[in-house]
Design a protein around this motif. Structure first.
Motif, PDB file in Angstrom:
ATOM      1  N   SER A 162      14.850  64.954  16.358  1.00 27.53           N
ATOM      2  CA  SER A 162      15.121  63.521  16.479  1.00 27.53           C
ATOM      3  C   SER A 162      14.323  62.738  15.443  1.00 27.53           C
ATOM      4  O   SER A 162      13.148  63.040  15.200  1.00 27.53           O
ATOM      5  CB  SER A 162      14.758  63.027  17.879  1.00 27.53           C
ATOM      6  N   ILE A 163      14.974  61.755  14.853  1.00 28.38           N
ATOM      7  CA  ILE A 163      14.309  60.827  13.924  1.00 28.38           C
ATOM      8  C   ILE A 163      14.751  59.410  14.263  1.00 28.38           C
ATOM      9  O   ILE A 163      15.690  59.210  15.040  1.00 28.38           O
ATOM     10  CB  ILE A 163      14.632  61.141  12.435  1.00 28.38           C
ATOM     11  N   LYS A 164      14.102  58.440  13.656  1.00 30.74           N
ATOM     12  CA  LYS A 164      14.471  57.044  13.875  1.00 30.74           C
ATOM     13  C   LYS A 164      15.576  56.660  12.882  1.00 30.74           C
ATOM     14  O   LYS A 164      15.422  56.818  11.677  1.00 30.74           O
ATOM     15  CB  LYS A 164      13.267  56.127  13.689  1.00 30.74           C
ATOM     16  N   TRP A 165      16.685  56.171  13.408  1.00 31.00           N
ATOM     17  CA  TRP A 165      17.781  55.655  12.592  1.00 31.00           C
ATOM     18  C   TRP A 165      17.726  54.140  12.663  1.00 31.00           C
ATOM     19  O   TRP A 165      17.440  53.577  13.723  1.00 31.00           O
ATOM     20  CB  TRP A 165      19.123  56.146  13.139  1.00 31.00           C
ATOM     21  N   LYS A 166      17.986  53.468  11.547  1.00 37.62           N
ATOM     22  CA  LYS A 166      17.898  52.002  11.520  1.00 37.62           C
ATOM     23  C   LYS A 166      19.110  51.416  10.810  1.00 37.62           C
ATOM     24  O   LYS A 166      19.444  51.831   9.699  1.00 37.62           O
ATOM     25  CB  LYS A 166      16.612  51.562  10.814  1.00 37.62           C
ATOM     26  N   CYS A 167      19.730  50.447  11.436  1.00 32.26           N
ATOM     27  CA  CYS A 167      20.854  49.739  10.832  1.00 32.26           C
ATOM     28  C   CYS A 167      20.318  48.828   9.722  1.00 32.26           C
ATOM     29  O   CYS A 167      19.395  48.044   9.958  1.00 32.26           O
ATOM     30  CB  CYS A 167      21.590  48.912  11.883  1.00 32.26           C
ATOM     31  N   SER A 168      20.906  48.955   8.552  1.00 34.57           N
ATOM     32  CA  SER A 168      20.428  48.146   7.417  1.00 34.57           C
ATOM     33  C   SER A 168      20.889  46.692   7.510  1.00 34.57           C
ATOM     34  O   SER A 168      20.369  45.847   6.800  1.00 34.57           O
ATOM     35  CB  SER A 168      20.909  48.754   6.094  1.00 34.57           C
ATOM     36  N   LEU A 169      21.838  46.406   8.400  1.00 34.18           N
ATOM     37  CA  LEU A 169      22.325  45.028   8.514  1.00 34.18           C
ATOM     38  C   LEU A 169      21.559  44.225   9.562  1.00 34.18           C
ATOM     39  O   LEU A 169      21.039  43.155   9.270  1.00 34.18           O
ATOM     40  CB  LEU A 169      23.823  45.020   8.833  1.00 34.18           C
ATOM     41  N   CYS A 170      21.477  44.754  10.796  1.00 32.35           N
ATOM     42  CA  CYS A 170      20.851  43.967  11.865  1.00 32.35           C
ATOM     43  C   CYS A 170      19.455  44.430  12.238  1.00 32.35           C
ATOM     44  O   CYS A 170      18.733  43.722  12.928  1.00 32.35           O
ATOM     45  CB  CYS A 170      21.743  43.955  13.109  1.00 32.35           C
ATOM     46  N   GLY A 171      19.072  45.637  11.796  1.00 33.94           N
ATOM     47  CA  GLY A 171      17.736  46.136  12.089  1.00 33.94           C
ATOM     48  C   GLY A 171      17.623  46.945  13.366  1.00 33.94           C
ATOM     49  O   GLY A 171      16.540  47.416  13.706  1.00 33.94           O
ATOM     50  N   PHE A 172      18.724  47.141  14.106  1.00 34.21           N
ATOM     51  CA  PHE A 172      18.679  47.946  15.322  1.00 34.21           C
ATOM     52  C   PHE A 172      18.161  49.336  14.991  1.00 34.21           C
ATOM     53  O   PHE A 172      18.528  49.935  13.982  1.00 34.21           O
ATOM     54  CB  PHE A 172      20.076  48.047  15.962  1.00 34.21           C
ATOM     55  N   GLU A 173      17.279  49.882  15.853  1.00 33.68           N
ATOM     56  CA  GLU A 173      16.717  51.212  15.663  1.00 33.68           C
ATOM     57  C   GLU A 173      16.925  52.044  16.920  1.00 33.68           C
ATOM     58  O   GLU A 173      16.868  51.522  18.039  1.00 33.68           O
ATOM     59  CB  GLU A 173      15.208  51.130  15.386  1.00 33.68           C
ATOM     60  N   ALA A 174      17.145  53.340  16.716  1.00 29.70           N
ATOM     61  CA  ALA A 174      17.235  54.286  17.830  1.00 29.70           C
ATOM     62  C   ALA A 174      16.758  55.637  17.333  1.00 29.70           C
ATOM     63  O   ALA A 174      16.987  55.998  16.178  1.00 29.70           O
ATOM     64  CB  ALA A 174      18.661  54.366  18.351  1.00 29.70           C
ATOM     65  N   THR A 175      16.087  56.378  18.195  1.00 34.84           N
ATOM     66  CA  THR A 175      15.599  57.710  17.856  1.00 34.84           C
ATOM     67  C   THR A 175      16.525  58.743  18.499  1.00 34.84           C
ATOM     68  O   THR A 175      16.736  58.722  19.706  1.00 34.84           O
ATOM     69  CB  THR A 175      14.151  57.898  18.340  1.00 34.84           C
ATOM     70  N   ALA A 176      17.084  59.611  17.645  1.00 35.38           N
ATOM     71  CA  ALA A 176      18.021  60.633  18.127  1.00 35.38           C
ATOM     72  C   ALA A 176      18.200  61.679  17.038  1.00 35.38           C
ATOM     73  O   ALA A 176      17.785  61.479  15.896  1.00 35.38           O
ATOM     74  CB  ALA A 176      19.359  59.996  18.475  1.00 35.38           C
ATOM     75  N   LYS A 177      18.831  62.797  17.378  1.00 40.44           N
ATOM     76  CA  LYS A 177      19.136  63.825  16.381  1.00 40.44           C
ATOM     77  C   LYS A 177      20.318  63.414  15.503  1.00 40.44           C
ATOM     78  O   LYS A 177      20.422  63.861  14.369  1.00 40.44           O
ATOM     79  CB  LYS A 177      19.448  65.155  17.069  1.00 40.44           C
ATOM     80  N   GLU A 178      21.177  62.574  16.057  1.00 43.67           N
ATOM     81  CA  GLU A 178      22.369  62.152  15.320  1.00 43.67           C
ATOM     82  C   GLU A 178      22.504  60.637  15.397  1.00 43.67           C
ATOM     83  O   GLU A 178      22.281  60.031  16.452  1.00 43.67           O
ATOM     84  CB  GLU A 178      23.608  62.823  15.919  1.00 43.67           C
ATOM     85  N   ALA A 179      22.881  60.048  14.279  1.00 44.25           N
ATOM     86  CA  ALA A 179      23.052  58.590  14.227  1.00 44.25           C
ATOM     87  C   ALA A 179      24.361  58.179  14.905  1.00 44.25           C
ATOM     88  O   ALA A 179      25.294  58.975  15.017  1.00 44.25           O
ATOM     89  CB  ALA A 179      23.051  58.129  12.776  1.00 44.25           C
ATOM     90  N   TRP A 180      24.400  56.944  15.342  1.00 47.92           N
ATOM     91  CA  TRP A 180      25.602  56.396  15.962  1.00 47.92           C
ATOM     92  C   TRP A 180      26.736  56.266  14.941  1.00 47.92           C
ATOM     93  O   TRP A 180      26.482  56.169  13.734  1.00 47.92           O
ATOM     94  CB  TRP A 180      25.294  55.035  16.590  1.00 47.92           C
ATOM     95  N   GLN A 181      27.951  56.242  15.407  1.00 48.78           N
ATOM     96  CA  GLN A 181      29.116  56.041  14.534  1.00 48.78           C
ATOM     97  C   GLN A 181      29.281  54.556  14.200  1.00 48.78           C
ATOM     98  O   GLN A 181      29.709  54.208  13.111  1.00 48.78           O
ATOM     99  CB  GLN A 181      30.405  56.553  15.211  1.00 48.78           C
ATOM    100  N   LYS A 182      28.927  53.710  15.180  1.00 44.92           N
ATOM    101  CA  LYS A 182      29.067  52.257  15.034  1.00 44.92           C
ATOM    102  C   LYS A 182      27.847  51.622  15.678  1.00 44.92           C
ATOM    103  O   LYS A 182      27.480  51.965  16.805  1.00 44.92           O
ATOM    104  CB  LYS A 182      30.354  51.821  15.740  1.00 44.92           C
TER     105      LYS A 182
END
Length: 199
Positions: A162-182
Motif C-alpha cells: 500500500s502507498i499513498k495516492w493523491k489526486c492532482s486536482l483536488c488533493g484527495f489522498e488514500a492509502t491502498a495497493k491500487e489507485a481509484w479509477q475515479k
C-alpha cells in the motif's frame, strides 16, 4: 572565467553538440508528454513535462557557455553529431524505454567524456557542469526506466504494498495497493493521480 580560447577547443564542439542534444531532448519529451495526455495519463504528462523543462535549463546553461566564448555575435553553430531518433509515434510504452536508453547514453558515455575533455583543456567550470549533468541524466534514466516498467506491466497505478495516492486536482489522498479509477471527491480520472516514484 576567461573563455577567450574556448571557441578553438574540443570542449566548444562538445558544448555545441550538447546544446543541440538538450534542445532535441526537450522537444522529444514535450511530444511524449502530449502523447501521455492524449492517452489519459495527465499526471504522467506533467511529470514528463518537468523533465522536458530540466532539458531546457541544461540547454540554456550550455548556451551561456557558448555565448561567453566571444564578445561578438556568433553567426552560427556547426553541429556534427548523431542524435537519438528511435521513438515511434504510436508506441507510448516503448517511448519510455527509448528515453531511458537516451538518458543512459548521456549519463554513462557522452557527458563523462565531455567532462574529462573539458578538464584536460583547462575548463574546470565546464567540466564540473558536465559532471552535474551526469547525475541529473542518471536520475532521468532511472525515472524513465521505472515508468517504462510500470506501463509495460500495467502497474502504474498498482503496487505490491500500500502507498499513498493523491489526486492532482483536488488533493484527495488514500492509502491502498491500487489507485481509484475515479476520484471519489472531484471525479477526476485515474490519470490525474500523482505518480509515486522511488528514490
Amino acid at each position: 572565467m576567461n573563455y577567450s580560447n574556448l571557441a578553438q577547443s574540443k570542449t566548444y564542439s562538445n558544448l555545441v553538440n550538447a546544446f543541440a542534444g538538450e534542445c532535441q531532448a526537450r522537444t522529444r519529451y514535450t511530444m511524449l508528454a502530449e502523447k501521455c495526455k492524449t492517452a489519459g495519463f495527465c499526471a504522467l504528462s506533467k511529470f514528463v513535462k518537468t523533465i522536458a523543462k530540466n532539458e531546457f535549463e541544461h540547454a540554456e546553461r550550455i548556451y551561456n557557455f557558448i555565448a561567453a566564448s566571444s564578445d561578438k555575435a556568433i553567426p552560427s553553430l556547426n553541429v556534427n553529431s548523431g542524435y537519438p531518433f528511435k521513438e515511434k509515434e504510436n508506441d507510448l510504452i516503448e517511448a519510455f524505454r527509448y528515453a531511458a536508453e537516451n538518458e543512459g547514453e548521456e549519463a554513462q558515455e557522452i557527458y563523462p567524456s565531455f567532462s574529462r575533455i573539458a578538464r584536460e583543456e583547462g575548463f574546470d567550470i565546464i567540466a564540473d557542469f558536465f559532471e552535474k549533468l551526469v547525475q541529473i541524466e542518471s536520475c532521468h534514466k532511472k525515472a524513465f526506466t521505472e515508468l517504462y516498467e510500470h506501463l509495460k506491466n500495467g502497474t502504474l497505478y498498482k503496487r505490491v504494498n500500500s502507498i499513498k495516492w493523491k489526486c492532482s486536482l483536488c488533493g484527495f489522498e488514500a492509502t491502498a495497493k491500487e489507485a481509484w479509477q475515479k476520484c471519489p471527491v472531484c471525479g477526476a480520472a485515474q490519470g490525474e493521480i500523482m505518480l509515486e516514484m522511488s528514490e
